[in-house]
Design a protein around this motif. Structure first.
Motif, PDB file in Angstrom:
ATOM      1  N   ALA A   1       0.851  -1.065  -0.084  1.00 21.32           N
ATOM      2  CA  ALA A   1      -0.187  -0.018  -0.121  1.00 21.32           C
ATOM      3  C   ALA A   1       0.740   1.154  -0.034  1.00 21.32           C
ATOM      4  O   ALA A   1       0.719   2.346  -0.792  1.00 21.32           O
ATOM      5  CB  ALA A   1      -0.935  -0.138   1.013  1.00 21.32           C
ATOM      6  N   GLU A   2       1.987   1.129   0.727  1.00 26.78           N
ATOM      7  CA  GLU A   2       2.893   2.731   1.052  1.00 26.78           C
ATOM      8  C   GLU A   2       3.579   2.830  -0.597  1.00 26.78           C
ATOM      9  O   GLU A   2       3.982   3.960  -0.974  1.00 26.78           O
ATOM     10  CB  GLU A   2       4.053   2.373   2.005  1.00 26.78           C
ATOM     11  N   LEU A   3       3.615   1.823  -1.266  1.00 33.98           N
ATOM     12  CA  LEU A   3       4.283   2.068  -2.727  1.00 33.98           C
ATOM     13  C   LEU A   3       3.347   2.355  -4.082  1.00 33.98           C
ATOM     14  O   LEU A   3       3.603   2.588  -5.027  1.00 33.98           O
ATOM     15  CB  LEU A   3       4.985   0.622  -3.092  1.00 33.98           C
ATOM     16  N   SER A   4       1.847   2.385  -3.617  1.00 33.76           N
ATOM     17  CA  SER A   4       1.078   2.512  -4.722  1.00 33.76           C
ATOM     18  C   SER A   4       1.095   3.959  -5.447  1.00 33.76           C
ATOM     19  O   SER A   4       0.653   3.986  -6.953  1.00 33.76           O
ATOM     20  CB  SER A   4      -0.583   2.389  -4.080  1.00 33.76           C
ATOM     21  N   ASN A   5       1.678   4.736  -4.908  1.00 34.16           N
ATOM     22  CA  ASN A   5       1.762   6.065  -5.761  1.00 34.16           C
ATOM     23  C   ASN A   5       3.181   6.075  -6.284  1.00 34.16           C
ATOM     24  O   ASN A   5       3.620   7.351  -6.966  1.00 34.16           O
ATOM     25  CB  ASN A   5       1.657   7.208  -4.701  1.00 34.16           C
ATOM     26  N   LEU A   6       4.132   5.248  -6.355  1.00 33.50           N
ATOM     27  CA  LEU A   6       5.406   5.157  -6.596  1.00 33.50           C
ATOM     28  C   LEU A   6       5.517   4.549  -8.243  1.00 33.50           C
ATOM     29  O   LEU A   6       4.666   3.726  -8.462  1.00 33.50           O
ATOM     30  CB  LEU A   6       6.444   4.472  -5.970  1.00 33.50           C
ATOM     31  N   VAL A   7       6.388   4.962  -9.108  1.00 34.63           N
ATOM     32  CA  VAL A   7       6.604   4.593 -10.319  1.00 34.63           C
ATOM     33  C   VAL A   7       7.633   3.430 -10.237  1.00 34.63           C
ATOM     34  O   VAL A   7       8.770   3.832  -9.833  1.00 34.63           O
ATOM     35  CB  VAL A   7       6.580   5.432 -11.455  1.00 34.63           C
ATOM     36  N   GLY A   8       7.494   2.004 -10.735  1.00 34.45           N
ATOM     37  CA  GLY A   8       8.637   1.374 -10.993  1.00 34.45           C
ATOM     38  C   GLY A   8       8.123   0.010 -10.774  1.00 34.45           C
ATOM     39  O   GLY A   8       7.089  -0.484 -10.774  1.00 34.45           O
ATOM     40  N   VAL A   9       9.071  -1.084 -10.883  1.00 36.02           N
ATOM     41  CA  VAL A   9       8.885  -2.297 -10.610  1.00 36.02           C
ATOM     42  C   VAL A   9       9.326  -2.733  -9.318  1.00 36.02           C
ATOM     43  O   VAL A   9      10.483  -2.832  -8.886  1.00 36.02           O
ATOM     44  CB  VAL A   9       9.865  -3.318 -11.848  1.00 36.02           C
ATOM     45  N   PHE A  10       8.458  -3.482  -8.747  1.00 36.43           N
ATOM     46  CA  PHE A  10       8.617  -3.886  -7.341  1.00 36.43           C
ATOM     47  C   PHE A  10       8.253  -5.384  -7.173  1.00 36.43           C
ATOM     48  O   PHE A  10       7.295  -5.671  -7.296  1.00 36.43           O
ATOM     49  CB  PHE A  10       7.776  -2.984  -6.307  1.00 36.43           C
ATOM     50  N   ILE A  11       9.554  -6.155  -7.028  1.00 34.63           N
ATOM     51  CA  ILE A  11       9.354  -7.624  -7.168  1.00 34.63           C
ATOM     52  C   ILE A  11       9.835  -8.078  -5.701  1.00 34.63           C
ATOM     53  O   ILE A  11      10.934  -7.776  -5.278  1.00 34.63           O
ATOM     54  CB  ILE A  11      10.324  -8.155  -8.350  1.00 34.63           C
ATOM     55  N   ASN A  12       9.177  -8.856  -4.962  1.00 31.17           N
ATOM     56  CA  ASN A  12       9.380  -9.351  -3.934  1.00 31.17           C
ATOM     57  C   ASN A  12       9.613 -10.902  -3.945  1.00 31.17           C
ATOM     58  O   ASN A  12       8.452 -11.517  -4.109  1.00 31.17           O
ATOM     59  CB  ASN A  12       8.386  -9.205  -2.917  1.00 31.17           C
ATOM     60  N   THR A  13      10.798 -11.381  -4.259  1.00 30.13           N
ATOM     61  CA  THR A  13      10.988 -12.774  -4.549  1.00 30.13           C
ATOM     62  C   THR A  13      10.928 -13.506  -3.004  1.00 30.13           C
ATOM     63  O   THR A  13      11.609 -13.236  -2.127  1.00 30.13           O
ATOM     64  CB  THR A  13      12.409 -13.235  -5.047  1.00 30.13           C
ATOM     65  N   LEU A  14       9.988 -14.347  -2.988  1.00 27.57           N
ATOM     66  CA  LEU A  14       9.974 -15.134  -1.355  1.00 27.57           C
ATOM     67  C   LEU A  14      10.245 -16.756  -1.645  1.00 27.57           C
ATOM     68  O   LEU A  14       9.405 -17.398  -2.476  1.00 27.57           O
ATOM     69  CB  LEU A  14       8.574 -15.094  -0.932  1.00 27.57           C
ATOM     70  N   ALA A  15      11.430 -17.178  -1.348  1.00 31.44           N
ATOM     71  CA  ALA A  15      11.625 -18.645  -1.594  1.00 31.44           C
ATOM     72  C   ALA A  15      11.035 -19.283  -0.567  1.00 31.44           C
ATOM     73  O   ALA A  15      11.123 -19.053   0.673  1.00 31.44           O
ATOM     74  CB  ALA A  15      13.222 -18.783  -1.439  1.00 31.44           C
ATOM     75  N   ILE A  16      10.107 -20.625  -1.101  1.00 37.05           N
ATOM     76  CA  ILE A  16       9.463 -21.134  -0.220  1.00 37.05           C
ATOM     77  C   ILE A  16       9.655 -22.893  -0.644  1.00 37.05           C
ATOM     78  O   ILE A  16       9.627 -22.983  -1.784  1.00 37.05           O
ATOM     79  CB  ILE A  16       7.889 -21.031  -0.273  1.00 37.05           C
ATOM     80  N   ARG A  17       9.821 -23.636   0.298  1.00 33.93           N
ATOM     81  CA  ARG A  17      10.146 -25.140  -0.128  1.00 33.93           C
ATOM     82  C   ARG A  17       9.011 -25.923   0.388  1.00 33.93           C
ATOM     83  O   ARG A  17       8.457 -25.768   1.446  1.00 33.93           O
ATOM     84  CB  ARG A  17      11.429 -25.426   0.666  1.00 33.93           C
TER      85      ARG A  17
END
Length: 117
Positions: A1-17
Motif C-alpha cells: 500500500a505504501e508503494l501505490s503512488n510510486l512508479v517502478g517495478v517492485f518484485i518481492n521474491t519469496l523462496a518457499i520449499r
C-alpha cells in the motif's frame, strides 16, 4: 500500500520449499503450501540477495541459486497512461527464454485470473 503512488517495478521474491508426495491429497498439499507461504511472509522483508549470500551458495549463471520453479502472481493495473501529447499503452512481450525449469504465471484480469505454465 505504501508503494501505490510510486512508479517502478517492485518484485518481492519469496523462496518457499514445498515437498509434494504421493501420500498427500491435493487439498492437503495445497493447505501445506498455504501454511508455508503465510509463514514465509513473516520474513518477506529480508532481502533475497542477502539470503543467497548468507547461505554461501556456489553461483552458476545458468541456474537460479535457490530454486528451479517459480510461481508469479501479477496484480497489474493495466491502463493507458496519458501525458500531454503522448499516450502509453502496454503490449504483450513474447519471451521464449526460460529462466526456470517450471514457471506458473497468474495474472489478475477483470474477467478472472489468467494462468500460463
Amino acid at each position: 500500500a505504501e508503494l501505490s503512488n510510486l512508479v517502478g517495478v517492485f518484485i518481492n521474491t519469496l523462496a518457499i520449499r514445498n515437498y509434494p508426495s504421493s501420500d498427500k491429497t491435493f487439498l492437503d498439499y495445497l493447505q501445506e503450501v498455504k501454511e508455508h507461504a503465510l509463514s514465509a511472509y513473516e520474513h518477506q522483508d529480508y532481502p533475497f540477495e542477502e539470503l543467497v549470500e548468507q547461505l554461501n551458495l556456489t553461483r552458476d549463471t545458468s541456474r537460479n541459486a535457490l530454486f528451479d520453479t517459480m510461481f508469479e502472481l501479477k496484480t497489474l493495473e493495466q491502463q493507458a497512461l496519458q501525458l500531454e501529447g503522448l499516450t502509453l499503452n502496454s503490449y504483450p512481450l513474447e519471451n521464449h527464454t526460460a529462466k526456470f525449469d517450471l514457471t506458473l504465471d497468474a495474472v489478475e484480469q477483470p474477467e478472472g485470473i489468467l494462468c500460463s505454465l
